[in-house]
Each structure stands twice: as structure tokens, then as C-alpha cells.
Scaffold this motif. Structure first.
Motif, short mmCIF file in Angstrom:
data_model
loop_
_atom_site.label_atom_id
_atom_site.label_comp_id
_atom_site.label_asym_id
_atom_site.label_seq_id
_atom_site.Cartn_x
_atom_site.Cartn_y
_atom_site.Cartn_z
N LYS A 1 15.57 0.78 5.80
CA LYS A 1 16.89 0.55 6.41
C LYS A 1 16.80 0.76 7.92
O LYS A 1 17.38 -0.01 8.69
N SER B 1 10.56 14.23 -9.51
CA SER B 1 11.30 14.64 -8.31
C SER B 1 10.60 14.14 -7.06
O SER B 1 11.24 13.61 -6.15
N LYS C 1 11.14 10.44 -6.68
CA LYS C 1 12.50 10.13 -6.20
C LYS C 1 12.61 10.38 -4.70
O LYS C 1 13.19 9.58 -3.97
N ILE C 2 12.07 11.50 -4.26
CA ILE C 2 12.11 11.83 -2.82
C ILE C 2 11.35 10.78 -2.03
O ILE C 2 11.82 10.31 -0.99
N GLU C 3 10.19 10.40 -2.50
CA GLU C 3 9.37 9.40 -1.81
C GLU C 3 10.09 8.05 -1.79
O GLU C 3 10.09 7.35 -0.77
N ALA C 4 10.74 7.69 -2.88
CA ALA C 4 11.48 6.43 -2.94
C ALA C 4 12.63 6.44 -1.93
O ALA C 4 12.86 5.45 -1.23
N ARG C 5 13.34 7.57 -1.85
CA ARG C 5 14.44 7.68 -0.87
C ARG C 5 13.90 7.55 0.55
O ARG C 5 14.51 6.90 1.39
N ARG C 6 12.76 8.18 0.82
CA ARG C 6 12.17 8.12 2.16
C ARG C 6 11.81 6.67 2.51
O ARG C 6 12.09 6.20 3.60
N ILE D 1 13.13 3.94 1.29
CA ILE D 1 14.37 3.17 1.47
C ILE D 1 14.98 3.47 2.83
O ILE D 1 15.40 2.55 3.55
N ILE D 2 15.01 4.74 3.21
CA ILE D 2 15.57 5.12 4.52
C ILE D 2 14.76 4.48 5.64
O ILE D 2 15.33 3.95 6.60
N GLU D 3 13.43 4.50 5.53
CA GLU D 3 12.59 3.88 6.56
C GLU D 3 12.83 2.38 6.62
O GLU D 3 12.89 1.82 7.72
#
Length: 185
Positions: free
Chosen positions: A77, A63, A66-71, A73-75
């Protein structure tokens, strides 16, 4: 006779001792079996608990990953959108010297002077006076803007900011949304 009584007592004592010994051995065997079962149950419980703890730790790490990966990706972008926005600003600076720019700015300035009414002061960036060829107003060059104009009444009570920076600031969120859609959808 005393010897017979003694022999009988010894025989009965031996039998009682052997019986007590057998009972004690049976109880011992029963207690050992019970302790063995309890030990096995504790070992099984410990193994199950350890498996559960390891599984919980694994899920927690997944978990977090996944959260770190999303962060990340958002950064990434956000950085890409910011870079595209910066590129847009550079394009606007280049656009600010073209004929199309001059035509649009003349129309906007004319509308702003009509809105204010009467004679106006028009603040332009250096070099735009020749490009825009505006008549019927006091023109002051040297405004610290990348393009556009600031139109104000002679008494300074009314001011309309038509600078490219102002236009960009007003449309910044919409532009960023559009950039995001174009880049990532």
C-alpha cells in the motif's frame, strides 16, 4: 525320629519357601503393575506434552505468518501511495504551463506582494515570465523550482515561497491521506 524331624523341618521349610515365593511373586506382580501404570502415565504425559508443544509451535507460526502478511500488505500500500504521489508530481509539472496555472499564480503572487508591501523581487522558473505576465516587480527567471514563484522584499528580509514544491511539502500528509482513502477504502 530324626528322620521325622528332618522331614517335618523340610516340609515346613518348603511351605515357608513356597509362601515366601508366592509373597515375592505377588509383590513382583504388584511392582510390575505399578511400574506399568507409571510408564503408561509417563507416555501419556509425553504425548500430551508433545501435542501441546506442536500446537504452540503451530500457533506461533500462524501468528508470525499473519504479521508478515500484514507487513507485506502495508508495504504494498505504501508503495502504491508513493507511486500515486510521484504521478501527482508529474501532473503538477505538466500543469505548471497551463492558463489555469498562470491565473492562480498571478493571484497568489499579487497577494504575496501586497503582504510584503512595496516593490518586490519575484523569482520564477525559466519560461514563466511570459506565461505569468507580471508587472510592477523585478522578475528573475531561472529559479530551480518546478513551478510557482518565490516573492521577496528588495532588502531580502521577507520571503514568501509559493513554489509548487513548497505547496506540495505543506500539503504532503493531507494529500497522502487522501490518496490512501481513495485507493484503499
Amino acid at each position: 525320629m530324626l528322620a521325622d524331624i528332618r522331614e517335618t523341618l523340610l516340609s515346613e521349610a518348603r511351605k515357608a519357601g513356597e509362601s515366601a515365593m508366592k509373597t515375592a511373586e505377588a509383590e513382583l506382580e504388584s511392582e510390575l503393575a505399578k511400574a506399568k501404570k507409571e510408564g503408561e502415565a509417563l507416555v501419556h504425559l509425553a504425548k500430551t506434552g508433545a501435542k501441546s508443544a506442536v500446537e504452540n509451535e503451530r500457533r506461533e507460526r500462524q501468528s508470525w505468518a499473519k504479521i508478515e502478511a500484514r507487513r507485506v500488505i502495508i508495504e504494498a500500500k505504501e508503495d502504491a501511495v508513493n507511486a500515486a504521489f510521484d504521478d501527482l508530481i508529474e501532473l503538477l509539472k505538466k500543469y505548471a504551463g497551463t492558463k489555469a496555472y498562470a491565473e492562480k499564480m498571478r493571484a497568489k503572487i499579487s497577494a504575496a506582494t501586497g503582504e510584503i508591501g512595496g516593490k518586490c523581487i519575484i523569482h520564477l522558473r525559466k519560461g514563466d515570465k511570459k506565461l505569468l505576465q507580471i508587472k510592477g516587480a523585478d522578475i528573475i527567471e531561472g529559479a530551480d523550482i518546478m513551478g510557482g514563484a518565490i516573492v521577496e522584499s528588495l532588502d531580502g528580509k521577507f520571503r514568501i515561497d509559493l513554489s509548487l514544491e513548497s505547496e506540495l511539502a505543506q500539503k504532503r500528509d493531507d494529500i497522502r491521506k487522501d490518496l490512501y482513502k481513495r485507493m484503499f477504502k
